[in-house]
Scaffold this active site. Structure first.
Site, PDB file in Angstrom:
ATOM      1  N   ARG A   1       0.789  -1.324   0.088  1.00 33.26           N
ATOM      2  CA  ARG A   1       0.092  -0.015   0.109  1.00 33.26           C
ATOM      3  C   ARG A   1       0.779   1.227  -0.060  1.00 33.26           C
ATOM      4  NH1 ARG A   1      -5.195  -1.685   1.595  1.00 33.26           N
ATOM      5  NH2 ARG A   1      -5.900   0.280   0.633  1.00 33.26           N
TER       6      ARG A   1
ATOM      7  N   ARG B   1      -2.299   7.039   0.494  1.00 32.84           N
ATOM      8  CA  ARG B   1      -2.415   7.095   1.818  1.00 32.84           C
ATOM      9  C   ARG B   1      -1.224   8.029   2.540  1.00 32.84           C
ATOM     10  NH1 ARG B   1      -3.125   0.909   4.251  1.00 32.84           N
ATOM     11  NH2 ARG B   1      -5.284   1.257   4.167  1.00 32.84           N
TER      12      ARG B   1
ATOM     13  N   ARG C   1      -5.764  12.734  -5.725  1.00 31.69           N
ATOM     14  CA  ARG C   1      -6.869  12.043  -5.286  1.00 31.69           C
ATOM     15  C   ARG C   1      -8.086  13.393  -5.158  1.00 31.69           C
ATOM     16  NH1 ARG C   1     -11.033  10.555  -3.374  1.00 31.69           N
ATOM     17  NH2 ARG C   1     -11.418   9.038  -1.694  1.00 31.69           N
TER      18      ARG C   1
ATOM     19  N   ASP D   1      -7.326  -1.518  -7.133  1.00 26.10           N
ATOM     20  CA  ASP D   1      -7.824  -2.320  -5.949  1.00 26.10           C
ATOM     21  C   ASP D   1      -8.082  -3.562  -6.445  1.00 26.10           C
ATOM     22  OD1 ASP D   1      -8.428  -0.975  -2.887  1.00 26.10           O
ATOM     23  OD2 ASP D   1      -9.827  -2.771  -3.695  1.00 26.10           O
TER      24      ASP D   1
ATOM     25  N   TYR E   1     -15.779 -10.240   0.346  1.00 28.07           N
ATOM     26  CA  TYR E   1     -16.349  -8.885   0.093  1.00 28.07           C
ATOM     27  C   TYR E   1     -17.786  -9.242  -0.746  1.00 28.07           C
ATOM     28  CZ  TYR E   1     -12.520  -6.151   1.875  1.00 28.07           C
ATOM     29  OH  TYR E   1     -11.693  -5.906   2.628  1.00 28.07           O
TER      30      TYR E   1
HETATM   31  O1  CP3 Z   1       0.172   1.171  -3.416  1.00 24.14           O
HETATM   32  C1  CP3 Z   1      -0.670   0.487  -3.311  1.00 24.14           C
HETATM   33  O2  CP3 Z   1      -0.606  -0.935  -2.995  1.00 24.14           O
HETATM   34  C2  CP3 Z   1      -1.858   0.888  -3.980  1.00 24.14           C
HETATM   35  C3  CP3 Z   1      -2.558  -0.021  -4.594  1.00 24.14           C
HETATM   36  C4  CP3 Z   1      -3.866  -0.680  -3.921  1.00 24.14           C
HETATM   37  C5  CP3 Z   1      -5.005  -0.064  -2.927  1.00 24.14           C
HETATM   38  N1  CP3 Z   1      -5.572  -1.147  -2.513  1.00 24.14           N
HETATM   39  C6  CP3 Z   1      -5.242   1.188  -3.292  1.00 24.14           C
HETATM   40  C7  CP3 Z   1      -6.355   1.719  -2.096  1.00 24.14           C
HETATM   41  C8  CP3 Z   1      -3.718  -2.355  -3.403  1.00 24.14           C
HETATM   42  C9  CP3 Z   1      -2.628  -3.182  -3.524  1.00 24.14           C
HETATM   43  C10 CP3 Z   1      -5.059  -2.395  -2.618  1.00 24.14           C
HETATM   44  C11 CP3 Z   1      -5.151  -3.698  -1.932  1.00 24.14           C
HETATM   45  C12 CP3 Z   1      -6.237  -4.049  -1.191  1.00 24.14           C
HETATM   46  N2  CP3 Z   1      -7.685  -3.416  -1.262  1.00 24.14           N
HETATM   47  C13 CP3 Z   1      -6.404  -4.910  -0.208  1.00 24.14           C
HETATM   48  C14 CP3 Z   1      -5.318  -6.026   0.009  1.00 24.14           C
HETATM   49  C15 CP3 Z   1      -4.411  -5.573   0.954  1.00 24.14           C
HETATM   50  C16 CP3 Z   1      -4.749  -5.345   2.216  1.00 24.14           C
HETATM   51  O3  CP3 Z   1      -4.514  -4.150   3.155  1.00 24.14           O
HETATM   52  O4  CP3 Z   1      -4.996  -6.584   2.946  1.00 24.14           O
HETATM   53  C17 CP3 Z   1      -7.928  -4.911   0.235  1.00 24.14           C
HETATM   54  C18 CP3 Z   1      -8.205  -5.853   1.269  1.00 24.14           C
HETATM   55  C19 CP3 Z   1      -8.309  -3.943  -0.262  1.00 24.14           C
HETATM   56  C20 CP3 Z   1      -9.922  -3.370  -0.173  1.00 24.14           C
HETATM   57  C21 CP3 Z   1      -9.914  -1.919   0.267  1.00 24.14           C
HETATM   58  N3  CP3 Z   1      -9.618  -0.695  -0.385  1.00 24.14           N
HETATM   59  C22 CP3 Z   1     -10.352  -1.492   1.343  1.00 24.14           C
HETATM   60  C23 CP3 Z   1     -10.652  -2.119   2.683  1.00 24.14           C
HETATM   61  C24 CP3 Z   1     -10.181  -0.063   1.506  1.00 24.14           C
HETATM   62  C25 CP3 Z   1     -10.777   0.906   2.458  1.00 24.14           C
HETATM   63  C26 CP3 Z   1      -9.737   0.972   3.649  1.00 24.14           C
HETATM   64  C27 CP3 Z   1      -8.224   1.528   3.182  1.00 24.14           C
HETATM   65  O5  CP3 Z   1      -7.522   0.663   3.072  1.00 24.14           O
HETATM   66  O6  CP3 Z   1      -7.934   2.739   3.017  1.00 24.14           O
HETATM   67  C28 CP3 Z   1      -9.778   0.144   0.171  1.00 24.14           C
HETATM   68  C29 CP3 Z   1      -9.474   1.604  -0.521  1.00 24.14           C
HETATM   69  C30 CP3 Z   1      -8.124   1.946  -1.049  1.00 24.14           C
HETATM   70  N4  CP3 Z   1      -7.425   1.293  -1.811  1.00 24.14           N
HETATM   71  C31 CP3 Z   1      -7.579   3.348  -0.654  1.00 24.14           C
HETATM   72  C32 CP3 Z   1      -6.243   2.815  -1.612  1.00 24.14           C
HETATM   73  C33 CP3 Z   1      -5.147   4.011  -1.716  1.00 24.14           C
HETATM   74  C34 CP3 Z   1      -7.765   4.366   0.121  1.00 24.14           C
HETATM   75  C35 CP3 Z   1      -9.065   4.874  -0.507  1.00 24.14           C
HETATM   76  C36 CP3 Z   1      -8.672   6.517  -0.926  1.00 24.14           C
HETATM   77  O7  CP3 Z   1      -7.540   6.830  -1.514  1.00 24.14           O
HETATM   78  O8  CP3 Z   1      -9.762   7.093  -1.013  1.00 24.14           O
END
Ligand code: CP3
Length: 342
Positions: free
Chosen positions: A24, A28, A37, A74, A152
């Protein structure tokens, strides 16, 4: 490729220092990400815009100096492509209007889709990023593991217990296998397309592996992970099964190059299970980065020496937390980069 440390470490080839990247890493923690964003309507608008995905994928490479880029996307694009639309609610996370709870609900989705069409925006983002990277560092593609995507699709949102998902394993295992198998087919095609468009390595995130017993993991996860690993043979593949300590001896038998370890997993016993046939990735507790610079250096060095093998890709034990201080992240990365392998 100018910096191919990640691929060399993945294959067990010689390296002069350990490659490091952070789960991630895009988004973030970076103000530069938040700026991009806030220029779009919402998270999904960003995910569906290849130019912006390319831009935020490159940010951690330029700013943090990590040894790999991971495509900005994602894991939830797969359930959406199969028919379940989702929203990403600010401060809360994903939300699906429709969910799969009964066999009748299977009519809401299809495993027989044109992946190259439905997920063309990700593939375009990969092609563009690969071109823009110009061989600076390898590009990582990814997907969720079938079990995590199943969670999910069934739950429709995050959960502390994922009890609706686990309930199905007892009440309707045939439905569970049907859904898991459809997700697996789409995932294999999706990962192959990512490779075709330029991914140098792919990682499968089984974020909710830890809520199942070893027996359940054997029945509902490993057969599908096996199928995925056996289908992706041209590039290295990483399986990261968060929390699946009880299943490490089973995971060690998968046909993958790399196993991801979370911070609770035991490095020594996992190394014994895989010998020198696999690379291990991980596994600093992301909370270490809340400590002092001095402590981060100390803990990182301790972690590095615990791996006792050149087959190591350095990472955190799970995704970095959003409120982590950027300077602390740099300390972690620089400590790894300055650590000489002897
Ligand atoms: O650098 C990276 O890894 C970017 C790409 C990436 C994202 N999500 C972007 C994202 C990757 C590899 C993921 C994987 C992902 N997404 C997982 C597996 C990894 C893990 O953490 O266990 C899971 C379970 C998800 C599902 C998901 N996406 C959730 C539960 C959420 C909300 C909570 C959170 O983690 O922020 C997301 C949103 C998400 N995916 C964000 C980002 C940058 C944040 C949202 C935003 O910027 O508004």
């Amino acid at each position: 490729m100018k910096n191919d440390l990640l691929i060399r470490a993945a294959k067990g080839e010689s390296i002069d220092r350990y490659p490091v990247w952070i789960m991630r890493q895009a988004g973030r923690i970076l103000p530069e990400y938040r700026a991009v964003r806030s220029s779009v309507k919402d998270f999904k608008a960003l995910v569906k815009n290849p130019e912006l995905c390319c831009e935020v994928t490159l940010q951690p490479v330029d700013i943090l100096g990590v040894d790999a880029a991971i495509i900005f996307s994602d894991i939830l694009v797969v359930p959406e492509a199969m028919g379940l639309d989702y929203e990403m609610i600010e401060q809360k996370g994903p939300w699906f209007e429709k969910t799969i709870r009964t066999s009748d609900d299977l009519s809401l989705i299809s495993g027989n889709i044109d992946v190259s069409d439905r997920l063309s925006y990700v593939l375009e983002a990969i092609s563009l990023t690969k071109k823009t990277l110009d061989g600076r560092v390898p590009l990582i593609g990814f997907a969720g593991a079938p079990w995590t995507i199943f969670c999910y699709m069934v739950e429709g949102k995050g959960s502390k217990t994922f009890s609706e998902s686990r309930k199905i394993l007892y009440q309707n295992p045939i439905l569970a296998h049907n859904l898991l198998s459809q997700i697996t087919d789409v995932t294999i095609e999706y990962l192959k397309l990512q490779m075709k468009h330029g991914a140098d390595l792919v990682q499968v995130f089984d974020s909710w592996a830890g809520i199942l017993s070893r027996a359940q993991y054997q029945e509902f996860c490993l057969p599908y992970l096996t199928k995925i690993c056996n289908a992706i043979t041209e590039i290295p593949i990483t399986i990261f099964a968060k929390g699946a300590s009880a299943s490490l001896s089973d995971l060690a038998k998968l046909n993958c190059n790399i196993l991801g370890l979370d911070w609770n997993m035991d490095i020594n016993s996992t190394r014994e299970l895989v010998n020198e046939t696999k690379t291990l990735q991980g596994n600093l507790d992301p909370c270490v980065l809340y400590g002092t610079q001095q402590n981060i250096e100390l803990e990182t060095k301790k972690m590095l020496s615990s791996f006792k093998s050149k087959r190591h890709i350095v990472n955190l034990g799970h995704g970095i937390y959003p409120d982590t201080d950027f300077e602390k992240v740099k300390t972690f990365i620089n400590t790894v980069k300055n650590h000489e392998i002897n």
